[in-house]
Design an enzyme around this catalytic site. Sequence first.
Site, PDB file in Angstrom:
ATOM      1  CE  LYS A  46      -4.491   0.655   0.485  1.00  0.00           C
ATOM      2  NZ  LYS A  46      -5.589  -0.211   0.255  1.00  0.00           N
TER       3      LYS A  46
HETATM    4  N1  GLU Z   1      -7.459  -0.009  -2.997  1.00  0.00           N
HETATM    5  C1  GLU Z   1      -8.275  -1.178  -3.348  1.00  0.00           C
HETATM    6  C2  GLU Z   1      -8.151  -2.042  -1.980  1.00  0.00           C
HETATM    7  O1  GLU Z   1      -8.088  -1.628  -0.869  1.00  0.00           O
HETATM    8  C3  GLU Z   1      -7.743  -1.685  -4.519  1.00  0.00           C
HETATM    9  C4  GLU Z   1      -6.491  -2.174  -4.582  1.00  0.00           C
HETATM   10  C5  GLU Z   1      -6.031  -2.994  -6.062  1.00  0.00           C
HETATM   11  O2  GLU Z   1      -6.705  -2.993  -6.920  1.00  0.00           O
HETATM   12  O3  GLU Z   1      -4.787  -3.099  -6.159  1.00  0.00           O
HETATM   13  O4  GLU Z   1      -8.672  -3.239  -2.141  1.00  0.00           O
END
Ligand code: GLU
Length: 419
Positions: A106
Amino acid sequence: MSKKYNPYDNFLEVLEKAAKMLGLEQRDYIALKYPERELKVSIPVEMDDGSVRVFEGYRVQHSTSRGPCKGGIRYHQDVDIDEVKALAAWMTFKCAVVNIPYGGGKGAVKVDPRELSKNELKRLTRRYTAMILPLIGPEKDIPAPDVNTNAEIMGWIMDTYSMFKGYAVPGVVTGKPIEIGGSLGRREATGRGVMLITLEILKRLGMPVKGTTIAIQGMGNVGGAAARLLYEKGCRIIAVSDVSGAIYNDEGLNINHVLEFLDGGKRLLKDYTAENVKHMSNRDLLTCDVDVLIPAALENQITEDIARDVKARVIVEGANGPTTVGADRILEERGIKVVPDILANAGGVVVSYFEWAQNLQYLTWDEDEINRSLEKIIIRAFNEVWNAAGSKNTTLRMGAYMVALDRLVKAKKIRGIFP
Ligand code: GLU
């Protein structure tokens, strides 16, 4: 004074509990308690008035046991490293629970993007991308949208990375505009996953779909799409909220009208008016009398205090980490079923996986195929989680963590510890 809420502690507590239920030894999962890599960067940005501001940014890679890191980038004025660590770890478990070949990561920038002009935002994004460049790439770490980031921003990331490489690399990021390798169905995929999960849990609990009352916290990419899709299925969405407050109509809101008014975030709900629509606080929304509550905003929303007053029978976590560990305990005691974030909001990353797979193969799939494949994966994961929870007579959260942890531990064991 009470200790500041730390979402990473929340993650560790849940992890320990799931490991115990699976009868694991520390050596099987101890590595999962620590992110593999944490990068902090300072991002200087030339502002439109000629001044220079420096923003703090992060990228955390939690695990690569099952594949490259995967996870979004959020822009928010309150983020800190513990939040990004927790979000990265949750991605590891999310990808494992739906069984797609990724680890978790993240990223975040500590900024309120509403204060920046479009050009400032673009410069910030490009410089942040340049600074995390050594970490990202289609084969090692693939960002995506998250809170306050969108397809346009993903496009700038793709372009910046590609400029450094000297050729177009669409697979470095997902959630891109369709024109440069984005996938059909990605924009609403998280909301679609929330809808599918909601229908599935209603079925399991013997509750009807038509007329089921729902409250949704957050009208962004996740809450907005979930509201629209559930509304189309015949559910009665009686309350929704955004940062400015909540609106309520016990006969059911006209969701299409509300979404049209919001116009993708250009307006706020506090200014919404319609017949029989009342305004209320965020707390009132979380505790209003509904069948299903969908928190689809930020973490740490359902606290112990709120959990005692929740009236919903079911909670479907559209957001990441909306329920604290203490609140979770209270909800369990009160017999309220919680479908955990790592399952309930996994639709986004599943379609991100499809987008990446299309990019790597220079192929494009049609939308029907994407939605069908998404449904298959989500329903399969739901069934596995339901059965795991049932077999140990525990919550769906524990069921989800057990399914994911089992996969992670097996992968770790097969690979072994280097050197
Ligand atoms: N931000 C989204 C999540 O928390 C999508 C992450 C992604 O598609 O890599 O799942």
